[in-house]
Motif scaffolding. Structure first.
Motif, PDB file in Angstrom:
ATOM      1  N   MET A   1      39.043  46.633  46.158  1.00 37.44           N
ATOM      2  CA  MET A   1      38.409  45.878  45.210  1.00 37.44           C
ATOM      3  C   MET A   1      37.648  44.513  46.265  1.00 37.44           C
ATOM      4  O   MET A   1      38.758  44.138  47.191  1.00 37.44           O
ATOM      5  N   THR A   2      36.618  44.204  46.144  1.00 37.88           N
ATOM      6  CA  THR A   2      36.088  43.188  46.988  1.00 37.88           C
ATOM      7  C   THR A   2      35.672  42.229  45.959  1.00 37.88           C
ATOM      8  O   THR A   2      34.735  42.441  45.148  1.00 37.88           O
ATOM      9  N   GLY A  30      34.419  36.813  40.620  1.00 35.29           N
ATOM     10  CA  GLY A  30      35.593  37.556  41.588  1.00 35.29           C
ATOM     11  C   GLY A  30      35.031  39.149  41.676  1.00 35.29           C
ATOM     12  O   GLY A  30      33.925  39.659  41.945  1.00 35.29           O
ATOM     13  N   CYS A  31      35.954  40.018  41.499  1.00 37.15           N
ATOM     14  CA  CYS A  31      35.891  41.180  41.936  1.00 37.15           C
ATOM     15  C   CYS A  31      35.335  42.201  41.038  1.00 37.15           C
ATOM     16  O   CYS A  31      34.953  41.994  39.780  1.00 37.15           O
ATOM     17  N   GLN A  32      35.221  43.687  41.325  1.00 39.30           N
ATOM     18  CA  GLN A  32      34.545  44.610  40.463  1.00 39.30           C
ATOM     19  C   GLN A  32      35.221  44.782  39.096  1.00 39.30           C
ATOM     20  O   GLN A  32      34.901  45.349  38.086  1.00 39.30           O
ATOM     21  N   MET A  33      36.830  44.645  39.574  1.00 39.30           N
ATOM     22  CA  MET A  33      37.688  44.804  38.223  1.00 39.30           C
ATOM     23  C   MET A  33      37.331  43.937  37.036  1.00 39.30           C
ATOM     24  O   MET A  33      37.608  44.224  35.779  1.00 39.30           O
ATOM     25  N   ASN A  34      36.849  42.690  37.312  1.00 40.24           N
ATOM     26  CA  ASN A  34      36.394  41.726  36.527  1.00 40.24           C
ATOM     27  C   ASN A  34      35.104  42.390  35.837  1.00 40.24           C
ATOM     28  O   ASN A  34      34.962  41.851  34.854  1.00 40.24           O
ATOM     29  N   VAL A  35      34.316  42.647  36.570  1.00 41.45           N
ATOM     30  CA  VAL A  35      33.072  43.437  35.949  1.00 41.45           C
ATOM     31  C   VAL A  35      33.298  44.435  35.070  1.00 41.45           C
ATOM     32  O   VAL A  35      32.572  44.433  33.695  1.00 41.45           O
ATOM     33  N   THR A  66      37.269  34.600  35.176  1.00 38.95           N
ATOM     34  CA  THR A  66      37.391  33.998  36.275  1.00 38.95           C
ATOM     35  C   THR A  66      38.259  34.802  37.421  1.00 38.95           C
ATOM     36  O   THR A  66      38.978  35.634  37.180  1.00 38.95           O
ATOM     37  N   CYS A  67      38.005  34.161  38.588  1.00 42.48           N
ATOM     38  CA  CYS A  67      38.842  34.717  39.670  1.00 42.48           C
ATOM     39  C   CYS A  67      39.505  33.602  40.475  1.00 42.48           C
ATOM     40  O   CYS A  67      38.988  32.347  40.658  1.00 42.48           O
ATOM     41  N   HIS A  68      40.939  33.790  40.841  1.00 45.66           N
ATOM     42  CA  HIS A  68      41.665  32.949  41.482  1.00 45.66           C
ATOM     43  C   HIS A  68      41.921  32.967  42.812  1.00 45.66           C
ATOM     44  O   HIS A  68      42.673  32.361  43.483  1.00 45.66           O
ATOM     45  N   ILE A  69      41.302  33.933  43.429  1.00 43.29           N
ATOM     46  CA  ILE A  69      41.558  34.492  44.919  1.00 43.29           C
ATOM     47  C   ILE A  69      41.550  33.279  45.934  1.00 43.29           C
ATOM     48  O   ILE A  69      42.502  33.211  46.716  1.00 43.29           O
ATOM     49  N   ARG A  70      40.368  32.314  45.838  1.00 42.24           N
ATOM     50  CA  ARG A  70      40.427  31.340  46.881  1.00 42.24           C
ATOM     51  C   ARG A  70      40.215  29.958  46.005  1.00 42.24           C
ATOM     52  O   ARG A  70      39.608  30.076  44.824  1.00 42.24           O
ATOM     53  N   GLY A 104      40.456  36.253  32.638  1.00 40.12           N
ATOM     54  CA  GLY A 104      40.638  36.643  34.122  1.00 40.12           C
ATOM     55  C   GLY A 104      41.617  35.629  34.632  1.00 40.12           C
ATOM     56  O   GLY A 104      42.626  35.050  34.055  1.00 40.12           O
ATOM     57  N   CYS A 105      41.773  35.739  36.048  1.00 35.63           N
ATOM     58  CA  CYS A 105      42.832  35.310  36.963  1.00 35.63           C
ATOM     59  C   CYS A 105      43.108  33.816  36.774  1.00 35.63           C
ATOM     60  O   CYS A 105      44.206  33.604  37.134  1.00 35.63           O
ATOM     61  N   VAL A 106      42.207  33.092  36.629  1.00 31.44           N
ATOM     62  CA  VAL A 106      42.480  31.697  36.448  1.00 31.44           C
ATOM     63  C   VAL A 106      43.142  31.376  35.239  1.00 31.44           C
ATOM     64  O   VAL A 106      43.901  30.586  34.998  1.00 31.44           O
ATOM     65  N   THR A 195      48.499  36.947  39.275  1.00 28.06           N
ATOM     66  CA  THR A 195      47.688  36.985  38.102  1.00 28.06           C
ATOM     67  C   THR A 195      47.543  38.280  37.493  1.00 28.06           C
ATOM     68  O   THR A 195      47.045  38.317  36.246  1.00 28.06           O
ATOM     69  N   ARG A 196      47.706  39.409  38.187  1.00 23.38           N
ATOM     70  CA  ARG A 196      47.357  40.839  37.480  1.00 23.38           C
ATOM     71  C   ARG A 196      48.608  41.432  37.112  1.00 23.38           C
ATOM     72  O   ARG A 196      48.454  42.564  36.519  1.00 23.38           O
ATOM     73  N   GLY A 197      49.872  40.978  37.541  1.00 25.73           N
ATOM     74  CA  GLY A 197      51.056  41.676  37.188  1.00 25.73           C
ATOM     75  C   GLY A 197      51.432  42.899  38.121  1.00 25.73           C
ATOM     76  O   GLY A 197      50.649  42.939  39.268  1.00 25.73           O
ATOM     77  N   GLY A 226      40.794  49.804  41.427  1.00 29.12           N
ATOM     78  CA  GLY A 226      42.010  48.998  41.487  1.00 29.12           C
ATOM     79  C   GLY A 226      42.360  48.305  42.447  1.00 29.12           C
ATOM     80  O   GLY A 226      41.733  48.320  43.472  1.00 29.12           O
ATOM     81  N   GLN A 227      43.310  47.366  42.125  1.00 30.85           N
ATOM     82  CA  GLN A 227      43.695  46.314  43.394  1.00 30.85           C
ATOM     83  C   GLN A 227      44.179  46.913  44.652  1.00 30.85           C
ATOM     84  O   GLN A 227      43.990  46.670  45.537  1.00 30.85           O
ATOM     85  N   ASN A 228      44.801  48.035  44.002  1.00 24.93           N
ATOM     86  CA  ASN A 228      45.364  48.892  45.186  1.00 24.93           C
ATOM     87  C   ASN A 228      45.196  50.362  44.554  1.00 24.93           C
ATOM     88  O   ASN A 228      46.098  51.188  44.429  1.00 24.93           O
TER      89      ASN A 228
HETATM   90 FE1  F3S Z   1      39.823  39.923  41.279  1.00 26.41          FE
HETATM   91 FE2  F3S Z   1      39.712  37.527  41.866  1.00 26.41          FE
HETATM   92 FE3  F3S Z   1      41.341  38.286  40.176  1.00 26.41          FE
HETATM   93  S1  F3S Z   1      39.371  39.047  43.312  1.00 26.41           S
HETATM   94  S2  F3S Z   1      41.925  40.483  40.828  1.00 26.41           S
HETATM   95  S3  F3S Z   1      39.173  38.454  40.018  1.00 26.41           S
HETATM   96  S4  F3S Z   1      41.698  36.555  41.745  1.00 26.41           S
END
Ligand code: F3S
Ligand code: SAH
Ligand code: SF4
Length: 466
Positions: A1-2, A30-35, A66-70, A104-106, A195-197, A226-228
């Motif tokens: 995931m990017t 954030g990433c494609q998983m959020n899309v 939302t995204c929490h990555i940075r 999302g992750c936030v 954030t995703r468990g 997948g995150q992985n």
């Molecule tokens: Fe994706 Fe951002 Fe969460 S990259 S998994 S939305 S912290």
């Protein structure tokens, strides 16, 4: 995931709703998983009469996914919430409903803290409980400020409704399909395991059914998420536990599905079966996003990546040996705590050895609660910026060279959307470049044989052949 999608994008499509229906505006960070999740939340809400809108002014409900990555990604949410608060006030004067949800992750990371910092927010829902969103919304409408950030024990995918065929069609001929969620790797810079468990794989039958539904609605290309993603495992139809290679093999048997991709992979989970899939499955596109983060063994160890730079390079060589046409994409972090000039030089050296077709690179961002945040040797911002600039210059050079090397090649091109010029369509190369081509009677969803005639900074140009 990017998280290449960090500027935010809007899920759903802009179908004008009939008067009186309620509308939901979903903004995705954030990433494609959020899309993917944004689409599934939109589907869940459509049962309650909500139609997606891309116009904030029309919305009765806004969801910020939302995204929490940075740090920057997380801060964006609060500035957006400030603007929404003003809109909510204006709506209240008109006596019109305006609900605000943070997902999302936030949402997962900050939970109730969001309600304290942003009083206009009505509900906060974490990524593992989206199937409970309609219920949470109902409670919020009764005046409760809802926070649901459980790691639900029930499978959310079992409970999330499938989209209507027309909705899937409106989303286009390519689709995302989440097959695996969460992460057990605990890289020391990363918030995702929090954030995703923990890592969970969806069952094979559930994935196949969803893929078949997508294809029936006209989807030609599916990207497994997948995150992985390459940690996916599950029981095959023969009852034997298998990995992602087996899943790809099963999916490539679906008639009408033309192309398959997957993202994001971890180097530790690239097993032999998955590598063999790149040799054996014509539908599997020759593109691999395989983040390495750093080329220094010392830093890789501090990051808890659990492989060395040489192991990564050797792995790439093994995959290229079975699929020489492969485009490699990566993620990099500069300025991880303790990173010296020599460590950074090792990263540049690894990049030179691999040769990337595509890459995403970031300055290390301190994430509270992760081990990296507590480490000595935090790198000054100016040094990070300098390194990032040098790394990006090298990566850009490689990207440009890869694209230029495509000129003259004959490819199959999946036509995805209208181009900027009348009569033009945009497709994707096997290596994920957008490709501009004259439609010449072809339609979106067609796969045409084309010769690449030119390479621009962000896209390729092609002409139809045959
Ligand atoms: Fe994706 Fe951002 Fe969460 S990259 S998994 S939305 S912290
Ligand atoms: N699971 C994937 C990546 C998920 S996050 C993997 O293991 O490769 C996407 C990218 O964001 C990461 O690859 C990393 O390059 C970047 N990233 C994650 N945490 C970060 C942080 N604290 N600071 C800067 N970049 C970060
Ligand atoms: Fe984050 Fe590492 Fe897990 Fe990727 S593998 S999601 S970088 S902890």
């Amino acid at each position: 995931m990017t998280d290449q999608n960090s500027t935010g994008a809007v899920a759903g499509q802009s179908a004008p709703a009939a008067g009186g229906t309620r509308k939901v505006f979903v903004k995705t960070y954030g990433c494609q998983m959020n899309v993917y999740d944004s689409e599934r939340m939109t589907d869940a809400l459509s049962k309650d009469g909500y139609e997606p809108t891309t116009t904030l002014e029309d919305a009765d409900l806004v969801l910020l996914n939302t995204c929490h990555i940075r740090e920057k990604a997380a801060e964006k949410v609060y500035s957006q919430l400030g603007r929404l608060r003003d809109l909510k006030k204006a709506r209240a004067k008109e006596g019109r409903e305006f609900m605000i949800g943070v997902t999302g992750c936030v949402a997962q990371a900050e939970g109730g803290e969001i309600l304290r910092r942003a009083p206009a927010v009505d509900l906060v829902i974490g990524p593992q409980t989206y199937h409970r969103l309609p219920e949470a919304l109902k409670r919020a409408k009764q005046g409760e400020r809802v926070v649901d950030t459980d790691y639900a024990i029930e499978d959310k995918f079992e409970h999330l409704p499938a989209p209507k065929k027309a909705q899937t069609r409106a989303r286009g001929v390519t689709a995302f399909l989440t097959v695996q969620e969460g992460c057990d790797k605990f890289c020391t810079f990363c918030v995702v395991p929090y954030t995703r468990g923990s890592e969970v794989s969806r069952p094979l039958a559930q994935i196949v059914a969803e893929a078949e539904r997508l294809v029936e609605a006209g989807v030609r290309e599916i990207t497994l998420l997948g995150q992985n993603v390459n940690a996916w495992h599950g029981e095959g139809e023969d009852g034997v536990e298998r990995g992602l290679g087996a899943l790809l093999t099963r999916l490539s048997q679906i008639d009408g599905l033309a192309r398959i991709r997957y993202t994001t992979s971890h180097p530790r989970d690239m097993d032999d079966e998955l590598i063999a899939a790149h040799r054996d499955l014509p539908k599997l596109m020759p593109y691999l996003h395989l983040p390495v983060q750093s080329g220094s063994d010392r830093i890789l160890k501090a990051m808890n990546r659990r492989h060395t730079a040489a192991e990564y390079v050797a792995l790439i060589e093994r995959i290229r040996a079975v699929q020489p046409d492969l485009a490699i994409s990566g993620d990099f972090i500069v300025g991880f705590p303790g990173e010296t000039d020599a460590d950074f030089e090792d990263t540049l050296e690894l990049v030179r050895q691999v040769g990337y077709a595509q890459a995403f690179s970031f300055k290390y961002s301190v994430r509270p609660g992760t081990p990296g945040a507590e480490m000595d040797g935090q790198v000054p911002e100016g040094v990070k910026s300098e390194r990032l600039e040098r790394l990006q210059a090298l990566l850009f050079e490689q990207q440009t060279a890869f694209a230029a090397g495509c000129v003259g090649k004959e490819i199959d091109l999946l036509l995805e959307k209208p181009g900027r010029m009348p009569g033009q369509l945009v497709g994707r190369s096997p290596w994920l470049h957008p490709v501009n081509i004259d439609a010449n009677g072809s339609e979106i969803g067609d796969i045409v044989r084309a010769r690449i005639t030119g390479a621009g900074p962000n896209s390729l140009f092609a002409e139809a052949i045959g």
